[in-house]
Structures are given as C-alpha cells and as structure tokens.
Design an enzyme around this catalytic site. Structure first.
Site, PDB file in Angstrom:
ATOM      1  N   ARG A 114       0.869  -1.374  -0.028  1.00  0.00           N
ATOM      2  CA  ARG A 114      -0.034  -0.072   0.028  1.00  0.00           C
ATOM      3  C   ARG A 114       1.032   1.131   0.024  1.00  0.00           C
ATOM      4  O   ARG A 114       0.168   2.321  -0.509  1.00  0.00           O
ATOM      5  CB  ARG A 114      -0.870   0.156   1.198  1.00  0.00           C
ATOM      6  CG  ARG A 114      -2.208  -0.317   0.977  1.00  0.00           C
ATOM      7  CD  ARG A 114      -3.121  -0.043   2.051  1.00  0.00           C
ATOM      8  NE  ARG A 114      -2.359  -0.387   3.161  1.00  0.00           N
ATOM      9  CZ  ARG A 114      -2.925  -0.713   4.450  1.00  0.00           C
ATOM     10  NH1 ARG A 114      -4.443  -1.278   4.167  1.00  0.00           N
ATOM     11  NH2 ARG A 114      -2.213  -0.957   5.594  1.00  0.00           N
ATOM     12  N   HIS A 145       4.396 -22.773   8.825  1.00  0.00           N
ATOM     13  CA  HIS A 145       5.767 -22.725   8.870  1.00  0.00           C
ATOM     14  C   HIS A 145       6.562 -23.548   9.625  1.00  0.00           C
ATOM     15  O   HIS A 145       7.619 -23.882   9.568  1.00  0.00           O
ATOM     16  CB  HIS A 145       6.418 -21.380   8.810  1.00  0.00           C
ATOM     17  CG  HIS A 145       6.480 -20.613   9.933  1.00  0.00           C
ATOM     18  ND1 HIS A 145       5.484 -19.960  10.789  1.00  0.00           N
ATOM     19  CD2 HIS A 145       7.470 -20.463  11.272  1.00  0.00           C
ATOM     20  CE1 HIS A 145       5.691 -19.604  11.817  1.00  0.00           C
ATOM     21  NE2 HIS A 145       6.921 -19.828  12.194  1.00  0.00           N
ATOM     22  N   HIS A 183       0.100 -24.723  14.447  1.00  0.00           N
ATOM     23  CA  HIS A 183       1.626 -25.081  14.693  1.00  0.00           C
ATOM     24  C   HIS A 183       1.442 -26.423  15.887  1.00  0.00           C
ATOM     25  O   HIS A 183       2.330 -27.156  15.536  1.00  0.00           O
ATOM     26  CB  HIS A 183       2.312 -23.936  15.254  1.00  0.00           C
ATOM     27  CG  HIS A 183       2.257 -22.858  14.581  1.00  0.00           C
ATOM     28  ND1 HIS A 183       2.424 -22.819  13.125  1.00  0.00           N
ATOM     29  CD2 HIS A 183       2.450 -21.494  14.523  1.00  0.00           C
ATOM     30  CE1 HIS A 183       2.509 -21.743  12.341  1.00  0.00           C
ATOM     31  NE2 HIS A 183       2.717 -20.905  13.240  1.00  0.00           N
ATOM     32  N   LYS A 193       2.173 -15.998  24.884  1.00  0.00           N
ATOM     33  CA  LYS A 193       3.184 -14.896  24.501  1.00  0.00           C
ATOM     34  C   LYS A 193       3.656 -14.303  25.833  1.00  0.00           C
ATOM     35  O   LYS A 193       3.353 -14.514  26.989  1.00  0.00           O
ATOM     36  CB  LYS A 193       2.505 -13.649  24.012  1.00  0.00           C
ATOM     37  CG  LYS A 193       1.629 -14.292  22.626  1.00  0.00           C
ATOM     38  CD  LYS A 193       2.405 -13.669  21.620  1.00  0.00           C
ATOM     39  CE  LYS A 193       1.854 -14.028  20.097  1.00  0.00           C
ATOM     40  NZ  LYS A 193       3.041 -14.577  19.089  1.00  0.00           N
TER      41      LYS A 193
HETATM   42  C1  BG6 Z   1       3.252 -17.288  13.830  1.00  0.00           C
HETATM   43  C2  BG6 Z   1       2.209 -16.599  14.631  1.00  0.00           C
HETATM   44  O1  BG6 Z   1       2.528 -17.978  13.102  1.00  0.00           O
HETATM   45  O2  BG6 Z   1       4.275 -17.955  14.507  1.00  0.00           O
HETATM   46  C3  BG6 Z   1       3.007 -15.713  15.622  1.00  0.00           C
HETATM   47  O3  BG6 Z   1       1.077 -15.768  13.998  1.00  0.00           O
HETATM   48  C4  BG6 Z   1       4.169 -16.439  16.329  1.00  0.00           C
HETATM   49  O4  BG6 Z   1       2.004 -15.248  16.685  1.00  0.00           O
HETATM   50  C5  BG6 Z   1       5.027 -17.081  15.344  1.00  0.00           C
HETATM   51  O5  BG6 Z   1       4.827 -15.459  17.007  1.00  0.00           O
HETATM   52  C6  BG6 Z   1       6.197 -17.873  16.141  1.00  0.00           C
HETATM   53  O6  BG6 Z   1       6.920 -18.462  14.839  1.00  0.00           O
HETATM   54  P1  BG6 Z   1       8.506 -18.912  15.545  1.00  0.00           P
HETATM   55  O7  BG6 Z   1       8.976 -19.530  14.162  1.00  0.00           O
HETATM   56  O8  BG6 Z   1       9.075 -17.402  15.687  1.00  0.00           O
HETATM   57  O9  BG6 Z   1       8.278 -19.763  16.558  1.00  0.00           O
END
Ligand code: BG6
Length: 493
Positions: free
Chosen positions: A51, A182, A244, A344
């Site tokens: 944007r 991921h 995750h 968190k």
């Molecule tokens: C993301 C979340 O998918 O994964 C985040 O949205 C989180 O909130 C992050 O901090 C953690 O990823 P990693 O690879 O740092 O453990």
C-alpha cells in the site's frame, strides 16, 4: 519429491503484503538466503505488492535497510536479489491495482514465462477479495497453471475454513494451493521424522506401554508486536494451537507412512487428528485453559499488559496463553495425555516436545537416595536451542548409591553448521512444486474440529479471563489439566 503434474518452475512471484510484518521478518530474509545459496532460478522475478506510496527506488532502499540488519550477505548478493524486484503500489480491495498487476506481468521482462506464484502474506480477512480480484482480471487462468500460497490461520473455525476452501477451489486446483504452516519447515521438526523412523531403537518405546504423557510447549518471550488488529480477533488458540502445535502433535503421534510422499504423509497426519477424542461439551474446563498477560518484566525489561498494547480493546478477553489436553484413541496412544501449551510474554523462549516415560515397574532403589528417582524423558527442543536428547540415570561416581541424570545427545547439527530458516525450505518447495510439507484441507478441517468445542464454549464466557504477569510461565491454574498430581510442566530443555 515434485508432483509430476506440476508445470515448470514459476518465473514470477507476487508478494501481497510485501511491507508487512511477515514479509519483512520472514519471507524476504528467507528469499535472500536462497539467493545466497544459489537456489533461486535465474529467471525468477518478484513483484512486491503493497500500500505504501513508494516508487521502485524507495522500495529497494527499504529492502536494503531491513535485510542488511537481518541477513549477513555479500553486497553483490544483496544487489542481485534487490534487482529481481518490481514494486506495485496498490490497495488489496482496488480492482485497478490488479489491472496494473496484470499489465506489469505481461511486460517483456516479466512475461517471458507465464507461471506465477501468488503469496498471500496478508490478514486472513483479505484472502477472499484478493482471490476474487485475481480471477476478475484473468490472473487465476489458465486453470492449473499458477500457484497460490495461503498463510495460516486458514479460516477462524470449521465453517469459515470451508468457505475459504470452496472459494480457492473455484479458481484453483488443489495441486496449485499451498497452505503453509511454517513449523513444518523447521529442520528440528523434520528431524523428528528422522529420529522416529530411521532409528530402530526409538520405535519400540514410542507408545502407551512406555510413554506416560507428552508435553508440547511453544513459549514466546515476545508480545504481539504491532499485530493487535489481527491478534485480538484470533487469540493464542487460533494463532498457534490449532495449527503449529497441532502439526507437532500429528508428527509425534502418527504411524510411519508407507512412503515419504506428500499424500502418504498427510494421510497419516489426518488419521491422528481423526483419532483425537472429541472434548465433550460439559468438559471443556477440564481440557482447556486460557489466560492473558498483565504487565510484567521480560528479560529485565518492564512490558505493558496485553490490554495496554496499542490497538487492543481495553476490556479485551482474548487469550495470549492457552493450555489443552487431548487423548488420541488408537492402539498406540490410548490413555496417554498430550498436554499442549503456548503463550506470549512467557518467562523464556522455549519450543519443545517432551515425552515423559513411565516409572520402572519395580522400585529397586527404595532404601537408597534413589528413592525419589525422576522419570526418564525424551526431549526434542525445536528452538532456540536445537537439540534432542534422552535423559537416563547413571550412578554418580563415588562410594554411595547416588545418581545423576546423563543426557544421550542426538542433535542433528553441530554448532558450526548453519541452521536453516523454516521459510527457506518452504519457499523453495513452493518454487519447485513440492507439497509434502504443506497442509491439505482435511488436516485443516480436522484440526478445527478438534478445537471447536473449546472455541464454542469460550465464546459463551465473555466476561472473565485468568491473567499472568508477563515474564512468567503462565498461571498455576493451568495445572488443573493434569490427570495426576505427580505431573508438572517441564520448563527447561
Ligand atoms: C506465527 C504466529 O504463525 O508464528 C506468531 O502468528 C508467532 O504469533 C509465530 O509469534 C512464531 O513463529 P516462530 O517461528 O518464531 O516460532
């Protein structure tokens, strides 16, 4: 393992949300590392769609700035990488922007080949308009050609996930859709498969006969950065646990697949999710616990409470910590609790899978100092330390019958070997068309089914949430999930 029917590697890669948090912190650094490793196809161009009212030069300066602080590369590599990019200023909801995108993609430099990756590094509620606009200008066609990468969370419950999936399938074949989690790209996570299925020693132990319970922890020191608009709607359950942590659970619990192929692996993961015992409506409190951080101290620094984070509603009851207990009702795992927790602003950064083994059947050392023998553990630490070990007891040298814990170390990498970022592997898979580590829709759907009773119940309790001071391991009340009193959270590797 490349799906045979996939077309040739793409030569255009469009990043929607190019100046956003995900792109800046994960995608661009990972792509740069692939450039450094010589893994990006020579003909690959990127279009940064964002944007900000920038021109190409401003975008490239921005890239140089954010990347030089994050990845150590030679100037020449950085220049080569930056030169692959074009910048397109546009609003995600503006049809004109897509017309410009189409025009840009047909210029001689970019139009040399027609395969495109569309990477949606944007908020989930922006997925539908982008998909529809791409179709409206004909960029989803010919059907079967391009690839589209969708970030989690995939929907916000079963129903919305189905709607999103139907929308994607209206314009794209399943082979073109890359649903990314991921955590599947982390080497330590992939190593779990090798640890389990390449070692005869492990398999006989990996079941209800020897494992007392499993703990999966993803604790973060960080808060929500500037992501309040997304996070306050999502919360820890949708942001982390449904995807995750659930993926980690499937890899710990699944049966060996017949082959390491995309569908074979995903079939086994789905079987695990289908075997998770549904949480009865009246038992949600015995299976799930949520809490939110208050102000506190993390790494010696005073940090604000969640409700005081910029953009968070002052009376928000969104959870920043969640703990849950699941049972997998199959031959291997029946009766073994799986405790999952994530939060968190916790006391330390710690992502780990820990399996506690049962006590020996006979307390042979009852009359000795070994009376209080700790159980054995198998620990797979994902980050920040990347290690894998088994804890055993050995006699401490000396006259007495004293003991000490020794660790059998099975780490996959020595300290001088460079770790790979999760996104490096996954982005390369997208480019090469390998979907093994991507999520199939039935996995998404079953994972939503598993957490659905919790979401539904929490939605009815809107006026209270437990709290914990930032910089701690979360409220003690989370211990109520444990089946037995001798269980406690493991807070260290
Ligand atoms: C993301 C979340 O998918 O994964 C985040 O949205 C989180 O909130 C992050 O901090 C953690 O990823 P990693 O690879 O740092 O453990």
């Amino acid at each position: 393992m490349i799906d045979q029917e996939m077309p040739l590697p793409p030569c255009n890669f469009v990043i929607f949300g190019a100046t956003g948090n995900l792109s800046t912190t994960k995608l661009l650094p990972a792509l740069l590392r692939l450039e450094q490793a010589g893994r990006l196809p020579q003909a690959l161009n990127f279009i940064a769609f964002a944007r900000r009212d920038w021109d190409e030069a401003a975008w490239r300066n921005y890239m140089r700035e954010v990347l030089s602080g994050r990845v150590q590369v030679e100037t020449e590599v950085l220049q080569r990488f930056v030169a692959r990019f074009d910048y397109l200023r546009g609003e995600l909801h503006d049809p004109e922007a897509y017309a410009r995108l189409k025009e840009m993609l047909s210029r001689p430099k970019l139009g040399a080949c027609s395969n495109i990756v569309f990477y949606l590094a944007i908020k989930p509620h922006d997925f539908p308009p982008v998909i529809k606009h791409l179709d409206a200008v004909g960029l989803s066609k010919p059907r079967g050609l391009h690839r589209i990468v969708v970030e989690k969370p995939f929907g916000e419950d079963i129903e919305s996930a189905k709607v999103l999936n139907e929308l994607l399938h209206r314009y794209f074949e399943e082979e073109q859709i890359f649903r990314i989690d991921h955590y599947m790209g982390k080497e330590t996570v992939q190593n779990l498969l090798v640890f389990r299925f390449a070692n005869t020693l492990i398999e006989p132990l990996w079941n209800r006969n020897y494992i007392d319970h499993v703990q999966i922890t993803v604790a973060e020191e960080g808060g929500i950065d500037r992501r309040a608009d997304y996070y306050d709607q999502a919360g820890a359950l949708r942001d982390m646990l449904q995807n995750h942590l659930m993926q980690l659970l499937t890899l710990v619990a699944m049966e060996p697949p017949p082959a390491l192929e995309a569908d074979a692996l995903r079939d086994e993961k789905v079987k695990v999710l289908r075997s998770i015992r549904p949480i009865p409506k009246g038992a949600v409190h015995a299976h799930a616990f949520r809490a939110q951080y208050k102000a506190g101290v993390v790494r010696g620094e005073q940090v604000p409470g969640y409700q005081d984070e910029p953009g968070v509603a002052p009376n928000s009851i969104t959870e920043t910590f969640v703990a849950a207990k699941f049972y997998i009702d199959n031959w291997r795992w029946r009766g073994v609790p799986f405790y999952l927790r994530t939060g968190k602003r916790m006391k330390a950064q710690l992502s780990m899978i820990a399996l506690r083994l049962r006590y020996p059947p006979q307390q042979l050392f009852r009359e000795t100092p070994l009376e209080t023998l700790e159980p054995n553990w198998i620990v797979l630490s994902i980050q920040p330390s990347e290690c894998m070990h088994m804890e055993l007891h050995a006699k401490a040298p000396g006259l007495g019958m004293d003991t000490r814990v020794v660790k059998l170390n099975a780490s996959y990498r020595s300290p001088d070997e460079r770790p790979m970022e999760a996104y490096e592997a996954l982005l390369l898979d997208v480019i090469e068309g390998d979907r093994t580590l991507f999520i199939r829709f039935d996995e998404v759907e079953w994972a939503w089914r598993v957490v659905d009773p919790i979401l539904t119940h929490w939605a009815t309790e809107r006026d209270f949430i437990h709290t914990y001071p930032a910089g701690t391991w979360g409220p003690l009340e989370a211990n109520r999930l444990f089946d037995r009193e001798d269980t406690e959270w493991r807070n260290h590797v």
